[in-house]
Design a protein around this motif. Structure first.
Motif, PDB file in Angstrom:
ATOM      1  N   HIS A   1     -27.038  -2.542 -43.385  1.00  0.00           N
ATOM      2  CA  HIS A   1     -25.918  -1.678 -43.010  1.00  0.00           C
ATOM      3  C   HIS A   1     -25.633  -0.768 -44.201  1.00  0.00           C
ATOM      4  O   HIS A   1     -25.381  -1.246 -45.306  1.00  0.00           O
ATOM      5  CB  HIS A   1     -24.678  -2.501 -42.661  1.00  0.00           C
ATOM      6  CG  HIS A   1     -23.502  -1.666 -42.254  1.00  0.00           C
ATOM      7  ND1 HIS A   1     -23.363  -1.110 -40.996  1.00  0.00           N
ATOM      8  CD2 HIS A   1     -22.411  -1.268 -42.955  1.00  0.00           C
ATOM      9  CE1 HIS A   1     -22.237  -0.422 -40.940  1.00  0.00           C
ATOM     10  NE2 HIS A   1     -21.644  -0.496 -42.107  1.00  0.00           N
TER      11      HIS A   1
ATOM     12  N   THR B   1     -27.032   1.399 -39.288  1.00  0.00           N
ATOM     13  CA  THR B   1     -27.418   0.003 -39.171  1.00  0.00           C
ATOM     14  C   THR B   1     -28.848  -0.084 -38.668  1.00  0.00           C
ATOM     15  O   THR B   1     -29.240   0.656 -37.769  1.00  0.00           O
ATOM     16  CB  THR B   1     -26.481  -0.759 -38.216  1.00  0.00           C
ATOM     17  OG1 THR B   1     -25.142  -0.692 -38.710  1.00  0.00           O
ATOM     18  CG2 THR B   1     -26.907  -2.222 -38.093  1.00  0.00           C
TER      19      THR B   1
ATOM     20  N   ASP C   1     -22.077   5.622 -41.069  1.00  0.00           N
ATOM     21  CA  ASP C   1     -22.666   4.292 -41.081  1.00  0.00           C
ATOM     22  C   ASP C   1     -24.037   4.303 -40.412  1.00  0.00           C
ATOM     23  O   ASP C   1     -24.236   4.962 -39.379  1.00  0.00           O
ATOM     24  CB  ASP C   1     -21.773   3.291 -40.347  1.00  0.00           C
ATOM     25  CG  ASP C   1     -20.470   3.041 -41.095  1.00  0.00           C
ATOM     26  OD1 ASP C   1     -20.383   3.434 -42.272  1.00  0.00           O
ATOM     27  OD2 ASP C   1     -19.548   2.452 -40.508  1.00  0.00           O
TER      28      ASP C   1
ATOM     29  N   GLU D   1     -31.581  -7.330 -41.545  1.00  0.00           N
ATOM     30  CA  GLU D   1     -30.547  -6.432 -41.024  1.00  0.00           C
ATOM     31  C   GLU D   1     -29.915  -5.700 -42.198  1.00  0.00           C
ATOM     32  O   GLU D   1     -29.578  -6.317 -43.211  1.00  0.00           O
ATOM     33  CB  GLU D   1     -29.486  -7.208 -40.245  1.00  0.00           C
ATOM     34  CG  GLU D   1     -28.374  -6.328 -39.689  1.00  0.00           C
ATOM     35  CD  GLU D   1     -27.392  -7.084 -38.814  1.00  0.00           C
ATOM     36  OE1 GLU D   1     -26.281  -6.572 -38.590  1.00  0.00           O
ATOM     37  OE2 GLU D   1     -27.731  -8.200 -38.373  1.00  0.00           O
TER      38      GLU D   1
END
Length: 246
Positions: free
Chosen positions: A46, A55, A53, A44
């Motif tokens: 970010h 992700t 942003d 994962e």
């Protein structure tokens, strides 16, 4: 002097003379040809840049053995073709996984997942110019270990070095009784001047834990944190990866 006491003193002397960095390199080089393994890699990331942003999550099942690496399952779609208006996913921050996004299921890619499934080669490259700064006995997560503090080389060319104002790269590695790494922390901070008065600052912290499965060294998990600024704009990225043997 009693034979038992003499033997103990001899062993203590040998341990004191041992070079942990040399032991680590020898253990990595001494790993046998890895047996076949199947691993689930969950990552994962970010990323934040200019207030935006991004992700991304990915789960991949990878098989690796003497014949090479195969991606069996991949939750991430293949990149869009140049003619398609669909935007390809953003690059994963903090570390290089190869120039491409990787092949689809069943296909091979020598660039991806080397850090996770075959970390020994990359570690040996990183340690080639490393210098041992400090070594001491320190348990790691309840296991006996030696803690090594290393000065690392950024491997920059002369042109890049000419722009540097500050460049610090240290690593801390915990090695077990067999000389193989249990965990390794990287701390990098670079300040540079570009375009006359413009400056660039980057700070990178990476923590990796390792596991030994039969005759293989595998990465157990990784946490990476990147912060920086360039030309007056800040950016940051975080990535976590976890590997589970199936």
């Amino acid at each position: 002097m009693r034979p038992g006491l003499a033997l103990s003193l001899l062993l203590c002397g040998a341990l004191l003379r041992a070079d942990g960095l040399s032991d680590l390199k020898a253990a990595l080089k001494g790993l046998p040809e890895p047996a076949k393994v199947r691993v689930k890699v969950e990552s994962e990331s970010h990323e934040r840049e200019s207030g935006k942003d991004t992700t991304e999550r990915r789960t991949t099942v990878v098989e690796d053995g003497p014949e090479g690496l195969r991606i069996l399952e991949d939750s991430r779609p293949a990149p869009a073709s140049p003619k398609s208006p669909e935007k390809a996913p953003a690059k994963t921050p903090a570390k290089t996984k190869g120039a491409s996004r990787g092949p689809g299921p069943g296909k091979r890619d020598s660039g991806e997942f080397q850090d996770e499934l075959r970390p020994a080669g990359g570690l040996l490259e990183q340690l080639e110019k490393a210098r041992l700064l400090e070594e001491r006995t320190e348990a790691y997560e309840g296991r006996p270990a030696r803690r090594l503090r290393l000065a690392m080389d950024l491997d920059l060319d002369d042109e890049a070095r000419s722009h540097l104002k500050k460049a610090d790269y240290e690593a801390t590695v915990w090695i077990g009784p067999d000389g193989l790494p249990l965990a390794m922390d990287h701390r990098i901070e670079v300040r540079a001047r570009v375009l006359l008065l413009a400056s660039v600052w980057t700070k990178i912290d990476i923590r990796r834990r390792f596991q030994r499965v039969q005759n293989r060294l595998l990465m157990l998990d990784e946490q990476a944190d990147v912060q920086g600024s360039a030309l007056g704009k800040s950016f940051s990225a975080k990535e976590s990866t976890r590997c589970s043997v199936l």
